[in-house]
Structures are given as structure tokens and as C-alpha cells.
Write an enzyme that holds these catalytic residues in place. Structure first.
Site, PDB file in Angstrom:
ATOM      1  N   GLU A 235       3.703   9.464  -7.726  1.00 57.72           N
ATOM      2  CA  GLU A 235       3.443   8.654  -8.910  1.00 57.72           C
ATOM      3  C   GLU A 235       2.367   9.347  -9.725  1.00 57.72           C
ATOM      4  O   GLU A 235       1.369   9.833  -9.155  1.00 57.72           O
ATOM      5  CB  GLU A 235       2.921   7.274  -8.501  1.00 57.72           C
ATOM      6  CG  GLU A 235       3.895   6.474  -7.684  1.00 57.72           C
ATOM      7  CD  GLU A 235       3.258   5.217  -7.114  1.00 57.72           C
ATOM      8  OE1 GLU A 235       2.061   4.971  -7.358  1.00 57.72           O
ATOM      9  OE2 GLU A 235       3.950   4.502  -6.401  1.00 57.72           O
TER      10      GLU A 235
ATOM     11  N   GLU B 126      11.735   1.887 -11.683  1.00 55.51           N
ATOM     12  CA  GLU B 126      11.133   1.090 -10.611  1.00 55.51           C
ATOM     13  C   GLU B 126      10.571  -0.151 -11.272  1.00 55.51           C
ATOM     14  O   GLU B 126       9.673  -0.054 -12.123  1.00 55.51           O
ATOM     15  CB  GLU B 126      10.015   1.865  -9.890  1.00 55.51           C
ATOM     16  CG  GLU B 126       9.375   1.022  -8.795  1.00 55.51           C
ATOM     17  CD  GLU B 126       8.269   1.753  -8.050  1.00 55.51           C
ATOM     18  OE1 GLU B 126       8.113   2.982  -8.229  1.00 55.51           O
ATOM     19  OE2 GLU B 126       7.545   1.078  -7.290  1.00 55.51           O
TER      20      GLU B 126
ATOM     21  N   ARG C  56      -9.179   9.227  -6.966  1.00 51.32           N
ATOM     22  CA  ARG C  56      -9.944   8.313  -6.103  1.00 51.32           C
ATOM     23  C   ARG C  56      -9.422   8.294  -4.663  1.00 51.32           C
ATOM     24  O   ARG C  56     -10.152   7.942  -3.759  1.00 51.32           O
ATOM     25  CB  ARG C  56     -10.006   6.900  -6.678  1.00 51.32           C
ATOM     26  CG  ARG C  56      -8.694   6.181  -6.676  1.00 51.32           C
ATOM     27  CD  ARG C  56      -8.858   4.733  -7.056  1.00 51.32           C
ATOM     28  NE  ARG C  56      -9.191   4.575  -8.469  1.00 51.32           N
ATOM     29  CZ  ARG C  56      -8.935   3.464  -9.157  1.00 51.32           C
ATOM     30  NH1 ARG C  56      -8.374   2.433  -8.550  1.00 51.32           N
ATOM     31  NH2 ARG C  56      -9.233   3.359 -10.426  1.00 51.32           N
TER      32      ARG C  56
ATOM     33  N   HIS D  97      -3.605   4.638   0.681  1.00 53.29           N
ATOM     34  CA  HIS D  97      -4.802   4.036   1.252  1.00 53.29           C
ATOM     35  C   HIS D  97      -5.234   4.651   2.585  1.00 53.29           C
ATOM     36  O   HIS D  97      -6.335   4.360   3.068  1.00 53.29           O
ATOM     37  CB  HIS D  97      -4.661   2.511   1.298  1.00 53.29           C
ATOM     38  CG  HIS D  97      -4.536   1.964  -0.094  1.00 53.29           C
ATOM     39  ND1 HIS D  97      -5.485   2.229  -1.069  1.00 53.29           N
ATOM     40  CD2 HIS D  97      -3.561   1.251  -0.708  1.00 53.29           C
ATOM     41  CE1 HIS D  97      -5.098   1.678  -2.210  1.00 53.29           C
ATOM     42  NE2 HIS D  97      -3.936   1.081  -2.010  1.00 53.29           N
TER      43      HIS D  97
ATOM     44  N   HIS E  62       5.299  -2.899  -5.849  1.00 49.44           N
ATOM     45  CA  HIS E  62       3.941  -3.340  -6.199  1.00 49.44           C
ATOM     46  C   HIS E  62       3.645  -4.715  -5.618  1.00 49.44           C
ATOM     47  O   HIS E  62       4.276  -5.702  -5.976  1.00 49.44           O
ATOM     48  CB  HIS E  62       3.662  -3.336  -7.705  1.00 49.44           C
ATOM     49  CG  HIS E  62       2.206  -3.042  -7.970  1.00 49.44           C
ATOM     50  ND1 HIS E  62       1.226  -3.949  -7.716  1.00 49.44           N
ATOM     51  CD2 HIS E  62       1.582  -1.914  -8.361  1.00 49.44           C
ATOM     52  CE1 HIS E  62       0.055  -3.400  -7.973  1.00 49.44           C
ATOM     53  NE2 HIS E  62       0.229  -2.166  -8.362  1.00 49.44           N
ATOM     54  N   GLY E  63       2.710  -4.724  -4.691  1.00 49.47           N
ATOM     55  CA  GLY E  63       2.253  -5.983  -4.116  1.00 49.47           C
ATOM     56  C   GLY E  63       3.226  -6.612  -3.139  1.00 49.47           C
ATOM     57  O   GLY E  63       3.060  -7.778  -2.764  1.00 49.47           O
TER      58      GLY E  63
ATOM     59  N   THR F  11      -2.582  -0.042 -10.213  1.00 45.03           N
ATOM     60  CA  THR F  11      -1.735   0.008 -11.404  1.00 45.03           C
ATOM     61  C   THR F  11      -1.506  -1.412 -11.930  1.00 45.03           C
ATOM     62  O   THR F  11      -1.116  -2.300 -11.183  1.00 45.03           O
ATOM     63  CB  THR F  11      -0.375   0.649 -11.048  1.00 45.03           C
ATOM     64  OG1 THR F  11      -0.631   1.847 -10.326  1.00 45.03           O
ATOM     65  CG2 THR F  11       0.426   0.967 -12.291  1.00 45.03           C
TER      66      THR F  11
ATOM     67  N   ARG G 129      -3.899  10.143  -8.929  1.00 46.44           N
ATOM     68  CA  ARG G 129      -4.553   9.538 -10.085  1.00 46.44           C
ATOM     69  C   ARG G 129      -5.424  10.564 -10.811  1.00 46.44           C
ATOM     70  O   ARG G 129      -5.955  11.488 -10.198  1.00 46.44           O
ATOM     71  CB  ARG G 129      -5.440   8.366  -9.644  1.00 46.44           C
ATOM     72  CG  ARG G 129      -4.686   7.194  -9.044  1.00 46.44           C
ATOM     73  CD  ARG G 129      -5.648   6.045  -8.798  1.00 46.44           C
ATOM     74  NE  ARG G 129      -6.226   5.602 -10.048  1.00 46.44           N
ATOM     75  CZ  ARG G 129      -5.814   4.536 -10.731  1.00 46.44           C
ATOM     76  NH1 ARG G 129      -4.846   3.784 -10.273  1.00 46.44           N
ATOM     77  NH2 ARG G 129      -6.372   4.222 -11.872  1.00 46.44           N
TER      78      ARG G 129
ATOM     79  N   ASN H 272       4.050   4.052   0.751  1.00 46.67           N
ATOM     80  CA  ASN H 272       2.954   4.598  -0.068  1.00 46.67           C
ATOM     81  C   ASN H 272       1.714   4.721   0.823  1.00 46.67           C
ATOM     82  O   ASN H 272       1.206   3.715   1.330  1.00 46.67           O
ATOM     83  CB  ASN H 272       2.703   3.659  -1.256  1.00 46.67           C
ATOM     84  CG  ASN H 272       1.577   4.164  -2.148  1.00 46.67           C
ATOM     85  OD1 ASN H 272       0.547   4.611  -1.659  1.00 46.67           O
ATOM     86  ND2 ASN H 272       1.764   4.083  -3.448  1.00 46.67           N
TER      87      ASN H 272
ATOM     88  N   HIS I 147       0.212   8.422  -5.049  1.00 48.58           N
ATOM     89  CA  HIS I 147      -0.164   8.363  -6.463  1.00 48.58           C
ATOM     90  C   HIS I 147      -1.324   9.322  -6.692  1.00 48.58           C
ATOM     91  O   HIS I 147      -2.416   9.104  -6.166  1.00 48.58           O
ATOM     92  CB  HIS I 147      -0.569   6.923  -6.809  1.00 48.58           C
ATOM     93  CG  HIS I 147      -0.899   6.701  -8.256  1.00 48.58           C
ATOM     94  ND1 HIS I 147      -1.167   5.450  -8.760  1.00 48.58           N
ATOM     95  CD2 HIS I 147      -1.010   7.553  -9.313  1.00 48.58           C
ATOM     96  CE1 HIS I 147      -1.430   5.545 -10.057  1.00 48.58           C
ATOM     97  NE2 HIS I 147      -1.351   6.819 -10.408  1.00 48.58           N
TER      98      HIS I 147
ATOM     99  N   HIS J  35       0.034  -0.968   0.293  1.00 50.06           N
ATOM    100  CA  HIS J  35      -1.173  -1.643   0.763  1.00 50.06           C
ATOM    101  C   HIS J  35      -0.929  -2.558   1.952  1.00 50.06           C
ATOM    102  O   HIS J  35      -1.691  -2.555   2.925  1.00 50.06           O
ATOM    103  CB  HIS J  35      -1.810  -2.422  -0.398  1.00 50.06           C
ATOM    104  CG  HIS J  35      -3.128  -3.018  -0.052  1.00 50.06           C
ATOM    105  ND1 HIS J  35      -3.242  -4.285   0.461  1.00 50.06           N
ATOM    106  CD2 HIS J  35      -4.376  -2.507  -0.094  1.00 50.06           C
ATOM    107  CE1 HIS J  35      -4.519  -4.536   0.694  1.00 50.06           C
ATOM    108  NE2 HIS J  35      -5.232  -3.479   0.369  1.00 50.06           N
TER     109      HIS J  35
HETATM  110  N1  PXP Z   1       4.963   1.348  -6.958  1.00 49.80           N
HETATM  111  C1  PXP Z   1       4.077   1.800  -7.880  1.00 49.80           C
HETATM  112  C2  PXP Z   1       4.602   2.405  -9.125  1.00 49.80           C
HETATM  113  C3  PXP Z   1       2.693   1.747  -7.636  1.00 49.80           C
HETATM  114  O1  PXP Z   1       1.838   2.201  -8.555  1.00 49.80           O
HETATM  115  C4  PXP Z   1       2.237   1.225  -6.409  1.00 49.80           C
HETATM  116  C5  PXP Z   1       0.769   1.219  -6.108  1.00 49.80           C
HETATM  117  O2  PXP Z   1       0.302   2.520  -6.057  1.00 49.80           O
HETATM  118  C6  PXP Z   1       3.190   0.783  -5.483  1.00 49.80           C
HETATM  119  C7  PXP Z   1       4.542   0.821  -5.784  1.00 49.80           C
HETATM  120  C8  PXP Z   1       2.798   0.225  -4.156  1.00 49.80           C
HETATM  121  O3  PXP Z   1       2.081  -0.941  -4.344  1.00 49.80           O
HETATM  122  P1  PXP Z   1       1.410  -1.653  -3.084  1.00 49.80           P
HETATM  123  O4  PXP Z   1       0.373  -0.715  -2.543  1.00 49.80           O
HETATM  124  O5  PXP Z   1       0.848  -2.891  -3.673  1.00 49.80           O
HETATM  125  O6  PXP Z   1       2.503  -1.893  -2.092  1.00 49.80           O
END
Ligand code: PXP
Length: 247
Positions: A71, A152, A50, A11, A201-202, A102, A46, A8, A44, A224
Site C-alpha cells: 500500500e 479495495e 512510522r 504492526h 480496514h478495521g 488510513t 508510509r 497486513n 503499507h 490490526h
Molecule cells: N486495507 C488498507 C488499504 C489499509 O490501509 C489498511 C490499514 O493499513 C488495511 C486494509 C488493514 O486495516 P486493519 O489493520 O484495520 O485490518
């Protein structure tokens, strides 16, 4: 089989938008990730724009040769963009204006008709549809009923429990193990319905291994932590390290 990694790159665009300028280039970032071994690129788009902009989606559609996963919220505007640009996949996510990122999965049970309509439009446009949901049986069943091809599973809670080294011991460790078990059970259930299973995520270099050991998970979406590491070691190296951490 080792799970795939979609990087992703939101950033990279966050840094660009901090100055509303042209660098760092999202296109260069995507190409470096692919060359470093990423199986796909995730962004993503949005509602508040942003980080990723509409033009980024068009550029990435032309440049990404692996797999482009966008996304988005299940709104008329976003589905229209997907119908026009045709990414390989769309991941439907919840969105609220003031969130930092998210917050949890999409409530498919509570938004059944809206999500179903979005899924039908995307599939009619030839786009593969994934839905980002919490590792919850009712949400998985609803995602299956609306016609999603993939779920997911949101790993935010697991990520929170494994954030610091201190949290990884004692009671924190037990909670993290319990959350991995909850995710594993959700994966098994989703797969039994014929859904493809992704997670994200995370996730970090430190916490991804426990989930990479779940055979039902075939794809990770991670952003991230990779971009953070890239600040110090470069994007190529940061992506390679995550590919290694997953395998
Ligand atoms: N999956 C989804 C659906 C997300 O919304 C995000 C954040 O945009 C991620 C994965 C990736 O998350 P992270 O940036 O925390 O790795």
C-alpha cells in the site's frame, strides 16, 4: 469460492520501530503467515516510515512466495520504489501526516490525473494495481477510468458500526446492515465494470463473516485485529482463525 486473505503485517514493524531495533522480524512474520494459510502479505510503506521501512520491502520481495501487496500514496517517490522493487500488487491509498491510520478511501475523482499517472507507471512496470476507495459509485467509476485492475472497498464505516457488542444491537445493528448493503451494491457495480473487488480496514474475527458472504469480494486485507490476537495466541494460530472466519 472463499475469498483470499492477505495479512497486513505493518504492526509487527510498529513493535520493532518502538525500539528502533531488529525484532520482531518482519521476514519471520511473513513466513509464519504464509505457512498458516495466508494467501498474501500486505504492508503499507508510509511517507513518514512510522512502521514499514524501505528495506522491509526489499526483504519481503525476496522472501514472500505467495503475493506481496504494498500500500502506498500516489507520490513520485513511492511509485519509483514500486518500479524498482516490483511487488506483485500496489494498492494506492490516501495519506495524511497526522492520521492514526488510513482515513477513508482515496478521492480518485478529485485527484484524477495524479492517480491516472501513477496507475500508468505501475502497470508499465508490470505491477497489478488496486485502488483503496470508499464504497461509492462515482469513485468506482473513476477508479475504472484511470485503469485500475482492482478496487479495495474501505470497510472503515462498517467496522466502526460493529466495534462493540452494544453497537451490534438495535439501531446500531440496522445501520451495520445498511452499510453491508451499501458495500454489496458497490461490489456488484465494480464487478459489472470488470474490476476485481477486495475489501479491508478495521475488519475483525467478529465482523468479517457478513462481508465474506458477499460473493463479489475475492480478497480481504486484514492487519490490526490479527496482530492483536497474535499477542495472545501466536501469529500462526491468529492467522488460521481468520482464515476460518472468512471461510
Ligand atoms: N486495507 C488498507 C488499504 C489499509 O490501509 C489498511 C490499514 O493499513 C488495511 C486494509 C488493514 O486495516 P486493519 O489493520 O484495520 O485490518
Amino acid at each position: 469460492m472463499t475469498a483470499k486473505l492477505n495479512v497486513n503485517i505493518d504492526h509487527v514493524a510498529t513493535i520493532r520501530e518502538a525500539r528502533k531495533t531488529i525484532e520482531p522480524s518482519i521476514v519471520t512474520a511473513a513466513v509464519i503467515c504464509e505457512q498458516a494459510g495466508a494467501n498474501g502479505i500486505t504492508v503499507h510503506l508510509r511517507g513518514d516510515r512510522r512502521h514499514i521501512q524501505d528495506r522491509d520491502i526489499e526483504l519481503l520481495r525476496d522472501v514472500v512466495t505467495t503475493y506481496l501487496n504494498v500500500e502506498m500514496a500516489a507520490t513520485d517517490e513511492m511509485i519509483g520504489i514500486a518500479e524498482r522493487t516490483k511487488p506483485d500488487a500496489v494498492s494506492l491509498v490516501p495519506e495524511s501526516a497526522n492520521e492514526i491510520t488510513t482515513e477513508g478511501g482515496l478521492d480518485v475523482v478529485g485527484n484524477f490525473e495524479t492517480v491516472k499517472n501513477a496507475v500508468e507507471r505501475l502497470k508499465a512496470a508490470g505491477v497489478f494495481v488496486s485502488i483503496f476507495i470508499d464504497p461509492n459509485i462515482d469513485q468506482i467509476d473513476a477508479a475504472n477510468k484511470v485503469g485500475a485492475q482492482q478496487v479495495e472497498l474501505c470497510t472503515a464505516e462498517y467496522a466502526e458500526l460493529t466495534l462493540s457488542a452494544r453497537a451490534a444491537h438495535g439501531e446500531g445493528e440496522q445501520k451495520a446492515v445498511a452499510e453491508v448493503n451499501r458495500i454489496r451494491e458497490a461490489c456488484v457495480h465494480a464487478k459489472s465494470l470488470g474490476l476485481i473487488v477486495a475489501a479491508g480496514h478495521g475488519l475483525t474475527y467478529r465482523n468479517v463473516a457478513a462481508l465474506a458472504a458477499i460473493p463479489e469480494i475475492t480478497e480481504f486485507n486484514i492487519g490490526h485485529n490479527i496482530i492483536s490476537r497474535a499477542v495472545f495466541v501466536g501469529l500462526n494460530q491468529a492467522v488460521k482463525e481468520m482464515v476460518d472466519a472468512i471461510s
